[in-house]
Structure formats: structure tokens, C-alpha cells
Write a protein that holds these residues in place. Structure first.
Motif, PDB file in Angstrom:
ATOM      1  N   ASN A  36     -24.319  12.936 -13.601  1.00 16.82           N
ATOM      2  CA  ASN A  36     -23.279  12.871 -12.576  1.00 16.82           C
ATOM      3  C   ASN A  36     -23.798  12.401 -11.235  1.00 16.82           C
ATOM      4  N   VAL A  37     -22.974  11.619 -10.585  1.00 18.50           N
ATOM      5  CA  VAL A  37     -23.181  11.325  -9.175  1.00 18.50           C
ATOM      6  C   VAL A  37     -22.005  11.973  -8.450  1.00 18.50           C
ATOM      7  N   ASN A  38     -22.337  12.841  -7.520  1.00 18.97           N
ATOM      8  CA  ASN A  38     -21.253  13.527  -6.811  1.00 18.97           C
ATOM      9  C   ASN A  38     -21.242  13.117  -5.354  1.00 18.97           C
ATOM     10  N   GLY A  39     -20.073  12.874  -4.852  1.00 18.12           N
ATOM     11  CA  GLY A  39     -19.981  12.537  -3.437  1.00 18.12           C
ATOM     12  C   GLY A  39     -18.620  12.903  -2.904  1.00 18.12           C
ATOM     13  N   THR A  40     -18.373  12.505  -1.688  1.00 20.51           N
ATOM     14  CA  THR A  40     -17.032  12.707  -1.157  1.00 20.51           C
ATOM     15  C   THR A  40     -16.489  11.355  -0.731  1.00 20.51           C
ATOM     16  N   ALA A  41     -15.216  11.146  -1.008  1.00 21.87           N
ATOM     17  CA  ALA A  41     -14.560   9.924  -0.585  1.00 21.87           C
ATOM     18  C   ALA A  41     -13.167  10.300  -0.101  1.00 21.87           C
ATOM     19  N   THR A  42     -12.900  10.029   1.155  1.00 26.08           N
ATOM     20  CA  THR A  42     -11.587  10.322   1.693  1.00 26.08           C
ATOM     21  C   THR A  42     -10.698   9.106   1.450  1.00 26.08           C
ATOM     22  N   VAL A  43      -9.710   9.293   0.586  1.00 23.92           N
ATOM     23  CA  VAL A  43      -8.851   8.184   0.207  1.00 23.92           C
ATOM     24  C   VAL A  43      -7.632   8.172   1.121  1.00 23.92           C
TER      25      VAL A  43
END
Lengths: 851, 252
Positions: free
Chosen positions: A101-108
């Protein structure tokens, strides 16, 4: 004796109705809380277990103690988890598959330019298996992302944002806005997403590029072959991991840790709620005690007869207590069922309004049932205890008295002396508290408040005379004879009036005190949020990475902007005492705040030195020109010279230095946590929109003017205040039932008088008005003492806030106080509705004959 | 006829019928009763229990509804009045004295006396009030509350309350029932004086021949009908009549 008891309960069904309602409400509150928290706990636990269902081992990177996490040149994290390691784990016996897994945050951003989702903006990599599908993210529409310009969204996220397959999606991770093409819509069981978060998926390479470095991962989730032992597999995986750079945890343990955390959160929440349930129960004590006192007064002859026939005092006491227990049990049982309904309802409401909890059946634990019933019965029996003692004192001879005379009430002298003593003690404690200038007195203040309230409750009958007389003067003046009779009726039995009003008093004391304290801190927060700010706007980012200097430079280019000053922030400690240090260009400081220098010069603030506030100087014993050792929170240390001292200022807080010093101690990062923007003269209006569009409408950025800053600072307090109103409202509702109860009982006792009044010419409306005014007088008495007491308590304890908030000024929220008074008037009128109707509809003839 | 009909009638009933219940359980409490209560006359209504004497009084006083027939106070027909108008009528034209005193314990004697006027929002006629208070001998006790007064004194307060509003007619329901004989005699004396000296009209329900002997006229009821009437009664004469009813009741 038991049969008589049972008969009594049944015979007085109507008279016990209101009391039963009060007990019921209290138990409903308690059981609702217990069942709700059990249910939510179980549901969340379920969801997290489901999420970890196929995970036998989880591998996560770790950082050796005392070492900062390593970063690439672009400031991305570097982990020890790479494809190589994944392959080695995959080849271990017993391993079925490994998710990398690659985990991140993305505000859409939605089509309306607003960020989608609350709290969580999750980003992850889509990992198609051999069949081309990712079981974790079943595709509902389109396909999974496979190229660097593609993105997939979770179904709810896409729907909220109005995104369709084939369209472009704008989002930001921790920097500028990125645009990709939407190719797929997926489902997920991730509880963070089902609870209202957003989810964006990329192909693995893109995700790595966005959040990590090529070839690296944040987490390996290992699925075991059927029949293999998770524990054994965990240690086997652990053996091949690079030492100190990664660690393996079994899925079972992970699930256990998660549920442990959930349980603790849950416990804390229900504990807080139960405090309010406790207050509600306390309030209902007055009502129950009142009812039993009245019932026993009505039954004097009957009890005396029992005594003549040979019942002992203990039997009388026991029969009263048994009656209370029966009433408590029956009411609690109904209350518990209502509590189930409340829990169900709250769950449904929360589920319908967005965030929602994972679905699940109501969890009814034996503990919840038992505690709710025990509380109900115990409170009822304890409340009936004093009245039962009075019943025991009834002499057998009273059965033989032909006249139906109520005995003269025993004097209040003893009660008044005790009440005065306790109240004075409470007031003395509170006055002492008011001389304290810091929070050390919190527990003393709570003790003092409790003592004062107790004293006032004991004193209430004494106070009722002057206060009710005063209120009665008004009602007599306005309403003539019915107002006068109302006053006289309220004064007739000071104990009863006092107990009824006390229930209301307790609720209003708390509500007033909470309001004063909250409005005070709200005003303070508002004040502090902008008091030292001379800049016009503040830019912040919701990304953990903060704001780059590029953003500041870009903002400075917007026409109308005089300067955009980035402010960095980091923590430092001296011993165990923590403080904040800002990094800001001293030359630009004058644009954003009016700093009052007490010593030194801003020109001397440079690398190797810093400026401190007078408060910091006093706190740590530093002087101008000292060179002092500073431990930064990141672990690095430096000796800095105090080259300026300034009067405390919220913009630069405890200390500040040039940005370079901060960057040196935060891994070379040039990241600000806010940018303060000063507009050119007369250009401030509407500038925020220009800045926002110049910064690509980045959803991560928040640009706020003074007004918005103040609102944001005050926002959470307003929410808490309303929440407290809701919780304390329960107590007020029970107190209102108490007023109904007292009035209904009084109408019952005064049937003959009411009949006489009707016979000699009082109209139904007059009777109604009389009862209504009595209710008003009692409610007003409770409200006035409650509000007064609340103001006193919050004033005295409010002085403590001076220490924490030097600008704190106690101000009375007159509007709220007025509103509370109006509300208690409404409570009075509403509470009287039913008893007044009953009184007005009494049959005149039958009433006169009533014995 | 020995008796001349006075010019004004304070109250009269014509074919007054009162029926309780329906069908099997139906009870006829008053069966076509016609009676007049003349102004400035003290009438006692007597009869064995269950004879309908209290019902007659309640119907005449606007406290109970009438099944058939008519009940009038002065010129006012009660049978077609609503609750509001009946209440006003009771307040303005009728005085009540109950067996159980029925005073408000929270008010002083004087406040109890003026209560009907307070309810009406009228100022009492001070001269009349002073005279009434004087007549019933309460001058020194006006500030006392009912529980500080003896039973006789309480009933005198009730008499004063009934009188204070200068009612068209006063109804007394067993006014001496809860009193010892001396206090009872006092109260009856006041009632008679209020008729003789103040020109009031009093209707009293009682089962005590001695009390009835204070009246100018005694009306006897049995089984919901007026069966006899006695003018200028003495206790013995009343007792005598009562005995005859009892005997008749037993033999029938």
C-alpha cells in the motif's frame, strides 16, 4: 403489608403519573447513553475487524529512536518498504499474497470548487490482481486507474463532487493543484470512508510519485494461506525485515489495538454524557421526594389507622419504600425501553446526516439493563426515604381525629440554620476562589459550587417567602384576585414550592454558569484570534506539509497585496516546559503586527539569536543578552542569544527568530504554517478571492479575513455550548414535569376550595388563571434563584481565567439571561396547562362535597 | 288563604324535575317540584335523606343542571344559561353557606368575606360591609386566618361572605351541621336577623327540626316531591311532621 403497598400504587396511578414520567425520563437518558455507546462501539469494532479480516500480518516502516525520519531531496518520506522486500515476504511459506500500500491524503475538489468529505481525505494505490481487479476496491463503474494521468474515486466522493467518468478531477496532496482524468468509480469498506471521508485512487507508480518515492511503500498487508498460524507468520516475516526500519504486527493484534482504542474513546464519551444523566437524576430526586411527601400527607389518616391496628413504625417505613421501589422498577422498565428507542433514533439521525456510523443491530448488554434499572429504583427509593421517615412519625391517635386537619408544618428553624451555614461556607469558598488568578483552584471552585448549591436548596423554603411574595405582588397587581390566590397557594407549603423550584434552579444554575463561562471564553478567543493582527488575511493549509515559500511569493504578486509574510512555527522545551517559537522575517514583521519592543532591536535578530516575549523572559528567567540552550521538539538543540525582548504578542507568541533558524531545526524544510497577507491601503476588500484564484483555487488553502478568523476561533465553543444546552435541557424538562406534578397534586388537594370558588362565582378562566399564575410564580422563583446563583458561581470562578487569559473580562450575557427567564415563564405556563384544565373542569357540586 | 302572596318572588321553581342516570339505574331526585321563595322570607327545606332537598337547593342555586321544568332567580331563567352566565349569576345574585364552612385557609377572615367581590372586581359597599361584620360579631377577628378561628366563628365568616355582596337570595346547606348547639344557634340567629333586619331572602336545607324552627316557613320534601308546608314553625311542630313521614315511610 405488601398487598397494601401494591394497592396504594395502583390506587394512586394518576397521582404517580408525573413522578413515573420523571423517573422514566432519567432512566431513558441513562439507558439511551449506555445502549448507544455499546452499539456504536460494537459497530465500529465490527467495521475495523472487517477491514482487517484478511490481514494476517501488517508490516510498517519504523524509525529508530532518536533519529528523524529520512527524507528525499523533495522532502518526501523514504521508507524501507520496497518491491524487493515485498517479493521476499511473498516467497515465505504460508504467505498467500502481499498487498503493497501507498497511503496518502488527497483533497478532492467538487465541481463547486469545495473540498469533498470530512476529516479524512484518503488517497491510496489501486492494485489489480491477476484478474485485473482489486478486491479491496471493487469497481462499480469504469475501470481502475492504470496511467499517471488517471484517477478513480469512491462512489460517494464522486457523487458529492458531481464527478462523472471521463471528466477531469482537481485535487491537491500537499502542494499545488493537480488535475487528472476520472476513469473509475469504486466501492470500499474502509470505515473512515463510510464515516464520511473521501477516497481517491491512483495507480501504484503515480501514488508513489505523489506520496513517497518510486518503488517504495507505506505498508504491506500479508494474507496467509488457509491453515497457517498468524502468530508464527508474523515472527517469520519479522525475521527478514531490515532491523529497526520496519516492524511486523499480526492482524489479530492490530484488531485488538484498534478495538482497545475505540473502547477507550467510547468510554470517555459515555462518561461525559453520564455526568449529565446524573444531573437529570439529581433533579428528579426533588420531584419524587415531593410526591411522596404529598402522598403521605394525603394518607395521614390511613397510615394512622394502620398504626392503630398494630403496624410498627418500621412497617410503615418499609411499605412506603416498597411503594417507591415498585414505582421505580415499573418506571425504569418503561424508561429503558424508551432509551432503546432513543438510541435507535439517534443512530438513525446520525446515519442519515452524512458522517454516519457503520450499521449494526442495537447492542443491549446485561450491564446496561442492570445499571439502568438499578439507577432508577435506587434514586426513587432514596428520594422516598425522608418522606418515609415522616410517615413513621404519624401518631396512631390521628386516625381518631374526626376533623380532617393537616398538622401544622414543623418549624423550618433548624433547616434554615443549617442552610445558612452551608450557603455561607459555599459563598466563602467561592469568594476565596475569586481571589485566585490561575487554574489551580478548579477543584476548589467545583467543591464551592456544589456546597453553595446544596446550601441554597436547603434554604429555598426560607427564600421562597420574600421572592414569591414579590412575584405575587406583580401577579396580584396584574390579575387581581386570581393572582393573589396564586401567590397565597404558592406560599402555603414553602417546602413543596421550594423543592419544585429547586429542581428548576439546579438546571438553570448550570445553564447560566455554562453560558457565562462559554460566552466569556468565546469573546476572549475572538479577541485573541485577531487582536495583534494588523495583516488583513491569513492563509493556512489543511495539508500536514504546510505552505511553501513559493505560495507566499505567488500570493505577494497579486495586485493589491503589499506583502505576504510566511510564518513558521515549531515547539521547543526548557526542561518539561513547552513553548512555541516562530520563524518570521523581522523586517516584514511590521506589516503584520504592531510589536512593542521592550529591549534590543529587531535588526539584531539573526542566525544564532532570537527574540522573546516579556512573559517568556519571566517564565524561564532569561534576560536580554543571555545565551541560552534551546531544545527543539524535533530533537535538535542550539544555543541562542536573546537579542530582543517584546511585550507579549499573539502573532509571534513566546519567541521568534529568523526563518533560517527554524528551517535548520526542522530538517531543512522551508515550510510555513501560515502566510499573513497585508493589503495595500484601501485594497483589502475582496482581495481574498483574487488571492484564491491566483493560487489555483487550491482546495488545501484557507484564506480568512479577521471576521472569519474570529468566527473560526469561536465556532467550537458555540457548538459545545449548544451541546451542553441539549444535555442540560433534559434536567429542565424533568424539572418542568416536577412543576406539573406539584400543581396536579395541589389541584387534587384543593378540590373543595376550587369547588367553593366556582360556587361563589369564579369563572373557569379565573380558576385556570389562578393555577397558571401559581405555576408561573414557582417557575420564576426557581429561575431567578438559578440564574442568580449561576451568575455568582461563574463570576467567582471566572476570576481564575485571568491567569490563563489575561484579557478575560466577565460579562453578563444579558440576552441569554433574558431568554432563560422567558423560557422559564414558558415552562411555567406549559406546565400549568394540564392541571389548570383539570381544575377548571372540576364539577362544582362534587368538589364542594369532596372530603 | 291565610297567607298573602308578597309582591316579589326571589326565586321560584316550576315543574322542576331532576333525573340522574339512565334506564335501569335511573333515579328521579326531583319530580315536578313547584315552589316559590319569597323576598325577605326565611325558608327551610326539610325531608328525610334522599328526599331531594339538597338537589332542589343545588338546582335553584345554579350549581346543578335541571332535567325538565324551570328554575328562576328573580327574572332570570337558569335552565338555559351557560356556565359563564351561571357563574356570574352566582357571583352577583346568590350567597352561599356550606356545611363545611369552605373558607380559603390562605386568606384572612376579611379577605374571605370580600372574596366574591374581589372575584367580580367590585369594591365592597363599605357601610354595608361594616354592618354585616358587626352583625355577625367578627369585628375583632378580621385579620385572623380560618385556622385561628373556632368552628362557629368560621361559619359566621361564611355567613358574612354570603351577605356581603347583598345577594338576591342566600342558600345555606346544613349550615349548623358541623357546629355545637350554641354556635349553631348563633349562626341561625344571624340568618334570621339578616331576613328580619336586612331584608334578605334565605333558603336553608336542614334535617334539624330546631334549625328549621328559626325559619318563617318549612317546606317538606319526600321522594322528590313537596309533600307539605308549615308556616311559623316550632321545633315540636316540625318534629311532629317528620315523625309522621318516618311512620309513613315505614308502613309504605
Amino acid at each position: 403489608m405488601l398487598r397494601t403497598t401494591l394497592r396504594n400504587v395502583l390506587a394512586h396511578k394518576a397521582r404517580l403519573l408525573m413522578t413515573a414520567l420523571a423517573i422514566m425520563l432519567g432512566v431513558t437518558f441513562v439507558s439511551g447513553i449506555l445502549v448507544f455507546s455499546d452499539t456504536v462501539g460494537a459497530a465500529v469494532k465490527n467495521a475495523s475487524a472487517k477491514n482487517l479480516k484478511d490481514v494476517a500480518v501488517s508490516v510498517q516502516p519504523s524509525v529508530p529512536s532518536g533519529e528523524a525520519p529520512s527524507r528525499s531531496d523533495e522532502g518526501k518520506n523514504i521508507t524501507a518498504l520496497d518491491s524487493n522486500l515485498a517479493d521476499r515476504i511473498r516467497s515465505l511459506p504460508g504467505v498467500e499474497s502481499v498487498r503493497s500500500n501507498v497511503n496518502g491524503t488527497a483533497t478532492v475538489v467538487g465541481k463547486d470548487n469545495q473540498p469533498i468529505g470530512n476529516d479524512w481525505h484518503i488517497a491510496a494505490n489501486y492494485q489489480p490482481g491477476r484478474d485485473g481487479k482489486d478486491s479491496r476496491y471493487p469497481v462499480k463503474e469504469g475501470r481502475g486507474p492504470a496511467a499517471s494521468d488517471e484517477i478513480a474515486l469512491e462512489a460517494k466522493t464522486a457523487a458529492t463532487g458531481g464527478h462523472k467518468i471521463g471528466g477531469t478531477v482537481r485535487f491537491a496532496t500537499d502542494g499545488p493543484v493537480i488535475t487528472k482524468k476520472l476513469v473509475g468509480i469504486v466501492g470500499t469498506e474502509d470505515p473512515r470512508v463510510t464515516a464520511g471521508g473521501s477516497l481517491a485512487l491512483f495507480d501504484t507508480a503515480t501514488a508513489q510519485e505523489l506520496f513517497l518515492s518510486p518503488g517504495q511503500f507505506d505498508e504491506f498487508l500479508v494474507a496467509a494461506e488457509p491453515g497457517s498460524n498468524d502468530q508464527a507468520l508474523t515472527s517469520k516475516v519479522g525475521e527478514i525485515l531490515p532491523k529497526d526500519r520496519a516492524k511486523a504486527t499480526s492482524g489479530t493484534q492490530l484488531a485488538a489495538e484498534q478495538s482497545q482504542m475505540i473502547a477507550e474513546d467510547n468510554k470517555a464519551l459515555s462518561k461525559t454524557l453520564l455526568v449529565f444523566a446524573g444531573i437529570a437524576q439529581f433533579v428528579s430526586v426533588f420531584i419524587i421526594a415531593n410526591t411522596f411527601t404529598m402522598l403521605i400527607a394525603q394518607r395521614r389518616r390511613e397510615i394512622a389507622l394502620m398504626r392503630t391496628l398494630g403496624a410498627s413504625r418500621r412497617q410503615v417505613v418499609r411499605s412506603v419504600l416498597a411503594e417507591a421501589a415498585l414505582l421505580g422498577l415499573a418506571s425504569s422498565a418503561v424508561g429503558f425501553l424508551l432509551g432503546l428507542g432513543i438510541a435507535r433514533g439517534v443512530l438513525a439521525v446520525l446515519g442519515a446526516n452524512g458522517p454516519g456510523f457503520p450499521d449494526g443491530p442495537l447492542v443491549i448488554s446485561p450491564t446496561a439493563v442492570l445499571s439502568a434499572l438499578t439507577v432508577g429504583v435506587l434514586v426513587t427509593v432514596l428520594s422516598a426515604w425522608l418522606p418515609s421517615r415522616k410517615a413513621a412519625k404519624i401518631a396512631p391517635i390521628e386516625a381518631l381525629n374526626s376533623a380532617d386537619q393537616t398538622p401544622a408544618p414543623s418549624g423550618l428553624t433548624v433547616r434554615n440554620s443549617i442552610g445558612t451555614a452551608i450557603t455561607m461556607l459555599g459563598v466563602a469558598i467561592m469568594l476565596y476562589v475569586s481571589t485566585l488568578r490561575n487554574e489551580s483552584g478548579v477543584s476548589t471552585a467545583m467543591l464551592g459550587s456544589a456546597v453553595t448549591v446544596t446550601g441554597m436548596i436547603i434554604l429555598a423554603p426560607l427564600l421562597s417567602r420574600p421572592l414569591v411574595t414579590l412575584a405575587g405582588k406583580v401577579t396580584t397587581h396584574l390579575f387581581g384576585v386570581s393572582g393573589k390566590l396564586a401567590k397565597e397557594n404558592a406560599l402555603r407549603n414553602p417546602r413543596r414550592t421550594a423543592a419544585t423550584a429547586s429542581a428548576l434552579m439546579v438546571g438553570l444554575t448550570l445553564i447560566t454558569a455554562v453560558t457565562v463561562a462559554m460566552t466569556g471564553s468565546q469573546q476572549l478567543m475572538e479577541l485573541r484570534s485577531t487582536q495583534d493582527l494588523t495583516a488583513d488575511y491569513q492563509i493556512t493549509s489543511s495539508s500536514s506539509g504546510g505552505l511553501s515559500s513559493k505560495t507566499a511569493r505567488k500570493a505577494a504578486q497579486v495586485p493589491g497585496v503589499q506583502s505576504a509574510v510566511p510564518v513558521q512555527s515549531t515547539g521547543f522545551a526548557i526542561g518539561h516546559d513547552h513553548a512555541t517559537m516562530k520563524g518570521i522575517d523581522p523586517a516584514a514583521l511590521r506589516h503584520v503586527t504592531d510589536l512593542l519592543l521592550l529591549a534590543g532591536s529587531l535588526n539584531d535578530v539573526e542566525a544564532g539569536s532570537f527574540a522573546i516575549s516579556d512573559k517568556t523572559a519571566k517564565r524561564f528567567g532569561w534576560k536580554m543578552g543571555d545565551t541560552v540552550p534551546v531544545d527543539f521538539n524535533t530533537g535538535s538543540k542550539e544555543r541562542l542569544k536573546v537579542s530582543a525582548v517584546y511585550k507579549n504578542n499573539d502573532i509571534v507568541s513566546d519567541a521568534f527568530t529568523v526563518p533560517q533558524v527554524i528551517s535548520d531545526h526542522t530538517r531543512g524544510e522551508d515550510r510555513a504554517n501560515k502566510i499573513l497577507v497585508k493589503a495595500q491601503d484601501g485594497k483589502a476588500a475582496g482581495l481574498s478571492d483574487k488571492i484564491r484564484s491566483h493560487l489555483d483555487n487550491n482546495p488545501l488553502l484557507k484564506i480568512q479575513d479577521h471576521n472569519e478568523l474570529r468566527k473560526e476561533a469561536a465556532g467550537p465553543i458555540t457548538t459545545i455550548l449548544y451541546l451542553l444546552y441539549g444535555l442540560l435541557g433534559m434536567s429542565v424538562a424533568i424539572a418542568a414535569i416536577g412543576v406539573v406534578n406539584t400543581l396536579a397534586m395541589s389541584v387534587f388537594e384543593r378540590t373543595r376550595e376550587i369547588g367553593m370558588l366556582r360556587a361563589i362565582g369564579m369563572e373557569r378562566t379565573g380558576i385556570k388563571q389562578m393555577i397558571r399564575l401559581e405555576s408561573l410564580v414557582i417557575s420564576l422563583f426557581g429561575a431567578m434563584t438559578g440564574i442568580g446563583l449561576g451568575l455568582f458561581l461563574s463570576w467567582t470562578s471566572g476570576q481564575m481565567l485571568h491567569g490563563a487569559f489575561p484579557g478575560y473580562e466577565m460579562s453578563i450575557p444579558w440576552r441569554s439571561v433574558g431568554l432563560f427567564l422567558l423560557l422559564s415563564l414558558a415552562v411555567g405556563i406549559l406546565a400549568a396547562a394540564w392541571p389548570a384544565r383539570r381544575a377548571a373542569q372540576l364539577n362544582t357540586l362534587q368538589s364542594i362535597g369532596d372530603q | 288563604m291565610l297567607h298573602q302572596v308578597p309582591p316579589v318572588c326571589s326565586a321560584h321553581a316550576t315543574d322542576l324535575t331532576k333525573v340522574y342516570g339512565h334506564g335501569e339505574t335511573q333515579v328521579v331526585a326531583l319530580d315536578s317540584v313547584s315552589v316559590e321563595f319569597r323576598q325577605a322570607e326565611f325558608t327551610a327545606i326539610m325531608g328525610p335523606s334522599g328526599s331531594g332537598k339538597s338537589t332542589l337547593m343545588h338546582c335553584m342555586a345554579g350549581l346543578d343542571t335541571v332535567s325538565r321544568g324551570s328554575a328562576r332567580i328573580g327574572d332570570t331563567e337558569l335552565t338555559n344559561l351557560g356556565d359563564k352566565k351561571l357563574t356570574r349569576l352566582r357571583r352577583d345574585k346568590i350567597g352561599f353557606i356550606f356545611q363545611a364552612f369552605n373558607l380559603l385557609p390562605t386568606l384572612t377572615a376579611l379577605e374571605n368575606i370580600t372574596l366574591p367581590m374581589d372575584i367580580a372586581g367590585r369594591r365592597p359597599d363599605q357601610k354595608w360591609l361594616d354592618m354585616v361584620v358587626d352583625t355577625v360579631g367578627l369585628s375583632g377577628r378580621l385579620k385572623h386566618r380560618p385556622n385561628q378561628l373556632s368552628g362557629g366563628q368560621q361559619q359566621r365568616v361564611a355567613v358574612a361572605r354570603a351577605l356581603a355582596g347583598k345577594p338576591e337570595i342566600m342558600f345555606a346547606d346544613e349550615p349548623t351541621g358541623n357546629l355545637d348547639s350554641r354556635s349553631g344557634a348563633e349562626v341561625l340567629g344571624f340568618l334570621r336577623n339578616s331576613v328580619r333586619e336586612l331584608g334578605q331572602t334565605v333558603v336553608m336545607v336542614t334535617h334539624d327540626p330546631v334549625a328549621a324552627s328559626y325559619a318563617d316557613r318549612v317546606v317538606f320534601l319526600a321522594d322528590g316531591r313537596i309533600v307539605d308546608e308549615l308556616h311559623g314553625p316550632t321545633a315540636d311542630a316540625v318534629l311532629d311532621r317528620m315523625k309522621r313521614f318516618d311512620a309513613k315511610g315505614r308502613t309504605s
